[in-house]
Design a protein around this motif. Structure first.
Motif, PDB file in Angstrom:
ATOM      1  N   GLY A  47      40.462  31.547  17.916  1.00  0.00           N
ATOM      2  CA  GLY A  47      41.433  32.115  18.850  1.00  0.00           C
ATOM      3  C   GLY A  47      41.531  31.293  20.133  1.00  0.00           C
ATOM      4  O   GLY A  47      42.576  31.227  20.761  1.00  0.00           O
ATOM      5  N   PHE A  48      40.427  30.642  20.478  1.00  0.00           N
ATOM      6  CA  PHE A  48      40.467  29.725  21.613  1.00  0.00           C
ATOM      7  C   PHE A  48      40.367  28.276  21.175  1.00  0.00           C
ATOM      8  O   PHE A  48      40.075  27.401  21.979  1.00  0.00           O
ATOM      9  CB  PHE A  48      39.349  30.054  22.609  1.00  0.00           C
ATOM     10  CG  PHE A  48      39.627  31.271  23.438  1.00  0.00           C
ATOM     11  CD1 PHE A  48      38.848  32.402  23.335  1.00  0.00           C
ATOM     12  CD2 PHE A  48      40.703  31.291  24.327  1.00  0.00           C
ATOM     13  CE1 PHE A  48      39.112  33.534  24.098  1.00  0.00           C
ATOM     14  CE2 PHE A  48      40.984  32.411  25.092  1.00  0.00           C
ATOM     15  CZ  PHE A  48      40.184  33.532  24.978  1.00  0.00           C
ATOM     16  N   GLY A  49      40.577  28.027  19.898  1.00  0.00           N
ATOM     17  CA  GLY A  49      40.629  26.648  19.432  1.00  0.00           C
ATOM     18  C   GLY A  49      39.317  26.087  18.955  1.00  0.00           C
ATOM     19  O   GLY A  49      39.204  24.898  18.683  1.00  0.00           O
ATOM     20  N   ASN A  56      50.124  27.626  11.226  1.00  0.00           N
ATOM     21  CA  ASN A  56      48.968  28.390  11.688  1.00  0.00           C
ATOM     22  C   ASN A  56      49.438  29.788  12.060  1.00  0.00           C
ATOM     23  O   ASN A  56      50.567  29.962  12.499  1.00  0.00           O
ATOM     24  CB  ASN A  56      48.369  27.718  12.927  1.00  0.00           C
ATOM     25  CG  ASN A  56      47.117  28.436  13.406  1.00  0.00           C
ATOM     26  OD1 ASN A  56      46.105  28.437  12.735  1.00  0.00           O
ATOM     27  ND2 ASN A  56      47.188  29.067  14.573  1.00  0.00           N
ATOM     28  N   ARG A 109      44.912  36.322  25.157  1.00  0.00           N
ATOM     29  CA  ARG A 109      44.327  35.003  25.362  1.00  0.00           C
ATOM     30  C   ARG A 109      45.166  34.020  26.173  1.00  0.00           C
ATOM     31  O   ARG A 109      44.616  33.103  26.763  1.00  0.00           O
ATOM     32  CB  ARG A 109      44.047  34.343  24.012  1.00  0.00           C
ATOM     33  CG  ARG A 109      43.072  35.103  23.147  1.00  0.00           C
ATOM     34  CD  ARG A 109      42.681  34.255  21.950  1.00  0.00           C
ATOM     35  NE  ARG A 109      42.293  35.064  20.838  1.00  0.00           N
ATOM     36  CZ  ARG A 109      41.027  35.295  20.474  1.00  0.00           C
ATOM     37  NH1 ARG A 109      40.053  34.781  21.164  1.00  0.00           N
ATOM     38  NH2 ARG A 109      40.759  36.045  19.439  1.00  0.00           N
ATOM     39  N   ARG A 157      44.107  27.280  28.910  1.00  0.00           N
ATOM     40  CA  ARG A 157      43.136  27.634  27.879  1.00  0.00           C
ATOM     41  C   ARG A 157      43.848  27.815  26.547  1.00  0.00           C
ATOM     42  O   ARG A 157      43.490  27.257  25.535  1.00  0.00           O
ATOM     43  CB  ARG A 157      42.494  28.952  28.292  1.00  0.00           C
ATOM     44  CG  ARG A 157      41.194  29.135  27.689  1.00  0.00           C
ATOM     45  CD  ARG A 157      40.250  29.692  28.721  1.00  0.00           C
ATOM     46  NE  ARG A 157      39.064  30.078  28.001  1.00  0.00           N
ATOM     47  CZ  ARG A 157      38.710  31.320  27.781  1.00  0.00           C
ATOM     48  NH1 ARG A 157      39.431  32.302  28.260  1.00  0.00           N
ATOM     49  NH2 ARG A 157      37.624  31.588  27.111  1.00  0.00           N
ATOM     50  N   VAL A 158      44.855  28.692  26.582  1.00  0.00           N
ATOM     51  CA  VAL A 158      45.727  28.844  25.419  1.00  0.00           C
ATOM     52  C   VAL A 158      47.138  28.995  25.944  1.00  0.00           C
ATOM     53  O   VAL A 158      47.393  29.814  26.816  1.00  0.00           O
ATOM     54  CB  VAL A 158      45.393  30.102  24.585  1.00  0.00           C
ATOM     55  CG1 VAL A 158      46.197  30.110  23.299  1.00  0.00           C
ATOM     56  CG2 VAL A 158      43.907  30.188  24.271  1.00  0.00           C
ATOM     57  N   LYS A 177      44.563  24.652  23.159  1.00  0.00           N
ATOM     58  CA  LYS A 177      45.092  25.450  22.052  1.00  0.00           C
ATOM     59  C   LYS A 177      46.498  25.871  22.415  1.00  0.00           C
ATOM     60  O   LYS A 177      46.726  26.410  23.505  1.00  0.00           O
ATOM     61  CB  LYS A 177      44.210  26.688  21.822  1.00  0.00           C
ATOM     62  CG  LYS A 177      44.723  27.516  20.677  1.00  0.00           C
ATOM     63  CD  LYS A 177      43.638  27.876  19.703  1.00  0.00           C
ATOM     64  CE  LYS A 177      44.166  28.916  18.729  1.00  0.00           C
ATOM     65  NZ  LYS A 177      44.131  28.526  17.360  1.00  0.00           N
ATOM     66  N   HIS A 214      50.498  27.393  20.953  1.00  0.00           N
ATOM     67  CA  HIS A 214      51.256  28.067  19.906  1.00  0.00           C
ATOM     68  C   HIS A 214      52.742  27.989  20.197  1.00  0.00           C
ATOM     69  O   HIS A 214      53.155  27.652  21.301  1.00  0.00           O
ATOM     70  CB  HIS A 214      50.904  29.558  19.877  1.00  0.00           C
ATOM     71  CG  HIS A 214      49.529  29.865  19.410  1.00  0.00           C
ATOM     72  ND1 HIS A 214      49.138  29.746  18.108  1.00  0.00           N
ATOM     73  CD2 HIS A 214      48.463  30.342  20.094  1.00  0.00           C
ATOM     74  CE1 HIS A 214      47.885  30.131  18.016  1.00  0.00           C
ATOM     75  NE2 HIS A 214      47.451  30.500  19.186  1.00  0.00           N
TER      76      HIS A 214
END
Lengths: 565, 475, 132
Positions: free
Chosen positions: A193-195, A335, B140, B288-289, B323, B325
């Motif tokens: 979830g955080f890579g 993903n 997140r 962070r994300v 990270k 998306h």
């Protein structure tokens, strides 16, 4: 209701009832196998000179759900080369490695398979899995909710609250109409979830004060408390990494003390977890070590995860692993991180015989099946579609039954690859009895499906008849005949209906979705109520909207269980 | 009076499922937790409803529902290459039957993605899709980018339910560092100068929603908006990049260069000063994300599928450093469901042709706007959509020159032009069913009130048409 | 009348969304989708005031709309028409092989249309498609 059937004179292999190639009649009435049938309206199938087996049971194939559908959407090029036109009995559809749902059902029954387990269901998206299973015709099916990284599970287990965790898991299985507890890279998906990812079963999962070992053991205890028909079903940490055979053995070993003389864990697509070596240059087969462990311990079952040399699609809940595959191959990558629960990833992949790594992988799957002495511990699978499409199972059967068939494939491989595996020196060949165990009786038993995988009185009439005569055929030499016979069942009978004749779909039966309803005490329900109050903090859907009602399933088969909580 | 909670809102891709409705005398009189668009639907659904109608001598005449269904089936059964279009504002159960009908007819079935996020699907098929479900955003993500999407106008509650203003499990504590203060002052000076320079050339909105130094110092969630105009969402943004119309592709590619530590030889790209771009890239790499939400600003302007490909590739490349998306902001509440059901049944998400007896997919060839513009069809069924209002004139002209069947709860420009009108019950209010949120999470729509007499669920209508077509064709 | 060259962008607006739920034949919806949001500078250049009719011309069609000041400016040289039958008279149907017409970034010309009427929905459908 289906009329009565009498399958006469077939050569029957029914390992759960100890029948090894006996000439017998099998009688069917009202969808189940009966002692005998009499009367006028009996359809007779002359099975002389043909093999009769229970319908195939596939313990692990990705056929339905959000991950599979994303794979379908991703790969129009996979479909365009393999189309299925509409017929009077069948809907149209497409293949190849990620077939449309109607085509999936038809292709399974054409091979004589009648029960398929869909192994990866993100619980939040369970409706999607069931909608697709509803549209997967004829076969009976079930699905495993992914629970190894659920925030509630991690929080309960990190505080050793096993009974509360069990209440939650019981609720989850019922809410998502699932069948077994599935773990994929436990702890690794939350870290993703955080890579990030975890690298061993004793790594700490960030923020959750728990390790994969604790998750696996905790859920194993939960599984026992809930009296579920199958064991925990585990995709190990470190999948696909050279040297990961140690992780696999440690995973199997970490629940040994919980077994109590029974099975405690199923390690799925074990081939992908059986690599020795430190990097790709030194990667070699660890199948002998895995097999040695499995031979010495009775609490473990596995399925092969056999590789097929073709263009296929990898799809698992192992998000970080799939990302790694994308970096390795440069192929397009999907993903999907599912909140509070799990992840998934999809990457097209081609296995080539000239690749040393792929060749070793191909050997590993077979080594596992051939080195493990007890056939009730190892089952046929390709982790469809990760290792290859499911309709290649007949090829796998031919490789198990014929050293010559294996050698023909090994001829295409580099010598350097063959040096890294023991397969060239293995001459064991499966008998038809062992094939029946590996593709029907064994998985049915491991899954706790009492009325399947056998042909005794009372069993559901799921029967496959193959046009091959064990008395005239030498499977070792005539492996091509074996492969062809298992690709096109002479007859497939599902719940007493003849659905396939000569490899063509000629009928229809309503396949059922199996799910487990664990009874829990009122006290355990208190835990669930408490979760309902905090549910909104964890999820973006309401607690009331999360569970699936039973009538959502086109044909539900509820399995009640009494639990220890 | 009855109150029903956890009601699912059947309007946009947010598919909020926490609505509360109050029902009196079989009608919804109040709704809570909905945005203004959702509220408008729940309070007005009963007002303008269709009756079954068939066009006779140029006029739409009210008939029985049986006659309307029969006429619809006749039209379709006789057609050589009918189009079945819409599907995005109805249930998956109805879509399933629609696919069966299209297969029976040997026609083409397409959904509204074809004029919305079709290019996104095409791009995904080329390069993939690093995605997530919206809870991840809430828990997140500390960087939210909207590109060519204005949630304030189309996904109103997205911002506070899922993204920039939501609250989640992992909060980063706001912790000021002296170094950060110094850096912030320097960066602010540089960017103010850059934006002055651009403003001297052409009028643009200021690039910062709030006081710049504050933005740079804050360590909690940041919001970036890229659009051709300063939308309402941009007002709330920490950074606003005003991109010139039709130049998104250049800007995305330039971002990719910067993310890989490359250098740009120019002062600005697509009207955006490079200093501002570098600052935003810095935020992207150090988050962070992060997430890139994008809308039809990218799918509809020049570049179309290439814009999305660039955006997805940018996201993939950011995963090498942090990270990241991406998510297309789907407009209708079940267009995602339409793509999902199409894909599991046929292998393809939209624009599926059954004329060969098996599914065939080639957008550009099998997409409805193209088929209409080439004049290749001879009848259409439109359900849960309004192409007369939404398709370009040339396509509409062709559509209305052939027999047109419209299934809809309410009058629309399409029903006004149709030859057969069949009144449907509102899914999510008067009929239950499954719908998929824009992040692919399936949620069950509820039936909270009875439909008006004569209005039946889409699923039932399509099933009856299918049965009638089979009867006509097979005798 | 002298017009100016602009780029036309069509799309959603909060009001278009809200009013479509009130009814796609409702007055509120019709009003919102028959307007052309313009930059005040451009309106000044054309010499028109808020609410006055303008004609938008592209290679694909021409339609009369009501000019309103944009809430999302400045964006000189760009006009915005909410999704609907008016917008679709003038957008580009070309999909460039993708299936997606070109709804945004269309080259257009805007000019004042004094004395011309903004049609209502039925009139627009009739005159564009010649059917009731």
């Amino acid at each position: 209701m289906s009329k009565a059937l009498l399958i006469k004179n077939g050569i029957v292999y029914d390992p759960l009832n100890g029948i090894d190639g006996e000439r017998m009649d099998i009688a069917v009435k009202n969808g189940v196998i009966v002692e005998d049938v009499s009367g006028k309206d009996i359809e007779v199938i002359d099975a002389s000179g043909m093999i009769v087996m229970p319908g195939g049971v596939d313990i692990h194939a990705h056929i339905a759900g959000s991950e599979v559908d994303a794979g379908r959407l991703l790969r129009p090029e996979d479909h365009i080369k393999d189309v299925e036109p509409k017929t009077p009995y069948t809907r149209s559809g497409v293949g190849y490695s990620v077939p449309s749902t109607w085509t999936t059902g038809y292709r399974y029954v054409r091979m004589g398979y009648t029960t398929v387990m869909n192994p990866s269901m993100p619980p939040l998206e369970a409706r999607h899995t069931h909608e697709e299973l509803n549209d997967t015709p004829i076969i009976d099916k079930a699905t495993y909710p992914l629970l190894g990284d659920s925030w509630f599970v991690l929080e309960f287990l990190s505080r050793d609250m096993i009974e509360e965790c069990a209440a939650f898991v019981a609720w989850m299985i019922k809410a998502t109409k699932g069948y077994a507890i599935k773990l994929v890279n436990p702890g690794g998906l939350e870290t993703w979830g955080f890579g990030g990812n975890v690298e061993s079963i004793d790594d700490q999962v960030p923020y959750f004060n728990i390790t994969p070992r604790e998750i696996i053991r905790g859920l194993c205890k939960v599984n026992k408390l809930l009296n579920l028909p199958h064991t925990i079903h585990v995709h190990t940490n470190n999948l696909g990494k050279p040297g990961n055979y140690l992780t696999a053995i440690r995973t199997m070993d970490c629940v040994k003390d919980l077994a109590d003389g029974e099975r405690a864990i199923h390690v799925t697509h074990c081939q992908f977890s059986s690599f020795k070596g430190v990097d790709w240059a030194t990667m070699e087969s660890g199948a002998d070590a895995i097999a040695r462990y499995v031979n010495m311990h009775d609490h473990v079952t596995i399925d092969m995860g056999q590789v097929i040399f073709t263009d296929t699609t990898t799809m698992t809940a192992d998000g970080p692993f799939q990302y790694g595959l994308h970096l390795l191959t440069g192929n397009k990558w999907v993903n999907h991180d599912v909140e509070t629960e799990t992840s998934s990833g999809i990457v097209p992949f081609r296995y080539r015989p000239k690749s040393i790594v792929h060749a070793v992988q191909w050997c590993i799957g077979l080594e596992l099946a051939l080195l493990i002495k007890e056939p009730w511990k190892v089952f046929v699978s390709t982790d469809h579609p990760n290792g290859g499409p499911f309709f290649k199972y007949p090829d796998v059967i031919s490789w198990l039954m014929s050293e010559k068939a294996r050698k023909t494939v090994m001829k295409k491989m580099r010598k350097a690859a063959l040096k890294r595996t023991t397969l060239p020196s293995i001459d064991r060949e499966y008998t038809f009895y062992e094939v029946a165990i590996a593709t029907r009786a064994g998985p049915a038993k491991a899954l706790g499906l009492e009325n399947k995988g056998h042909l005794g009185v009372g069993a559901i009439a799921d029967i496959a008849i193959y046009a091959i005569n064990p008395e005239n055929v030498n499977p070792s030499r005539d492996y091509k005949l074996i492969r062809n016979a298992f690709s096109r069942a002479a007859y497939t009978i599902k719940s007493g209906e003849i659905v396939v004749k000569d490899g063509k779909v000629v009928g229809y039966a309503q396949g059922k979705t199996y799910w487990v309803d664990v009874e829990i005490s009122d006290e355990a329900m208190e835990t669930i109520k408490m979760l309902g109050e905090v549910f909104k903090q964890y999820y973006t859907v309401e607690f009331e909207n999360y569970p699936i009602p039973e009538d959502y399933l086109a044909a539900s088969h509820r399995i009640p269980r009494k639990s220890g909580i | 009076m009855v109150t029903v909670s956890s009601v699912v809102c059947p309007v946009c891709g947010c598919l909020c499922d926490d609505l509360e409705v109050e029902i009196e005398n079989g009608r919804i009189i109040a709704v809570r937790n909905a945005c203004s668009v959702g509220e408008a639907k729940f309070l007005n659904y009963w007002k303008h409803r269709n009756k079954p109608m068939v066009r006779k001598n140029g006029e739409l005449i009210e008939v029985s529902i049986d006659e309307a269904i029969r006429k619809a089936a006749e039209i379709l059964a006789e057609a050589k290459y009918p189009i079945l279009y819409g599907w995005s504002s109805t249930t998956c159960e109805a879509i399933k039957v629609g696919l069966e009908l299209a297969e029976e007819l040997g026609g083409v079935i397409d959904n509204t993605a074809t004029v919305c996020h079709g290019p996104s699907l095409l791009a995904i098929q080329d390069v993939g899709y690093p995605g997530f479900t919206l809870g991840q955003s809430r828990h997140r993500f500390d960087l939210v980018i909207y590109w060519g999407s204005n949630p304030w106008s189309a996904h109103f509650r997205d911002l506070d339910r899922y993204s920039a203003f939501s609250e989640g499990r992992f909060q980063i504590s706001a912790w000021r560092r002296a170094f950060a203060k110094v850096y912030a002052r320097i960066a602010a000076k540089k960017m103010n100068a850059a934006s002055k320079r651009t403003a001297a050339k052409y009028a643009v909105s200021p690039p910062f929603g709030s006081e710049l130094v504050d933005t740079l110092l804050r360590e909690d969630r940041k919001l970036v908006v890229v659009d051709v105009r300063r939308t309402a969402t941009a007002f709330k943004a920490d950074y606003f990049l005003q991109v010139k119309p039709n130049k998104d592709f250049e800007l995305l590619q330039a971002f990719r260069v910067l993310v890989k530590d490359g250098e740009l030889d120019v002062d600005e790209v697509a009207g955006v000063p490079v200093e501002l771009m570098e600052e935003v890239v810095d935020v992207m790499i150090n988050c962070r994300v992060g997430v890139l939400y994008f809308g039809v600003g990218l799918t509809m302007s020049k570049g179309k599928i290439r814009n999305i490909e660039a955006a997805i590739n940018l996201t993939k490349e950011l995963n090498a450093r942090t990270k990241f998306h991406i998510l297309p902001m789907r407009g209708h509440y079940n267009v995602t469901g339409a793509n999902v059901v199409f894909a599991w049944t046929t292998g393809f998400p939209y624009a599926v042709d059954f004329s060969h007896g098996y599914p065939y997919y080639n957008p550009g060839e099998t997409s409805v706007v193209d088929i209409l513009c080439r004049g290749e069809t001879d009848a259409s069924l439109v359900i849960a959509s309004d192409p007369v209002a939404n398709f370009p004139k040339k396509a509409v002209k062709e559509m209305v020159s052939n027999p047109l069947i419209a299934i809809d709860p309410a009058p629309t420009p399409t029903t006004l032009m149709a030859d057969v009108v069949i009144p449907a019950a509102y899914a999510g209010i008067e009929a239950p069913g499954t719908a998929y949120r824009m992040d692919h999470v399936p949620i069950s729509l509820r039936k909270v009130v009875e439909p008006p007499p004569g209005c039946i669920p889409d699923e039932v209508i399509v099933k009856r048409i299918l049965n009638e077509v089979r009867r006509l064709r097979r005798g | 009348m002298v017009g100016i060259k602009v780029k036309l962008v069509t799309g959603r607006s909060l009001y278009q969304g809200t009013y479509k739920e009130k009814g796609k034949t409702s007055d509120e919806y019709i009003r919102v989708v028959s307007e052309c949001q313009m930059d005040p500078e451009d309106m000044r250049k054309l010499g028109i005031r808020e609410g006055e009719p303008v004609r938008v011309k592209t290679a694909y069609g021409s339609v009369v709309l009501r000019a309103v000041k944009t809430p999302e400016g400045p964006h000189p040289g760009v006009i915005f028409i909410p999704y609907g039958p008016w917008a679709n008279v003038v957008v580009n149907p070309e999909t460039h092989g993708t299936g997606m017409p070109s709804y945004k970034g269309v080259d257009a010309e805007v000019e004042p249309a004094p004395g011309e009427k903004v049609l209502d929905l039925v009139e627009l459908l009739k005159s564009t498609y010649r059917r009731q």
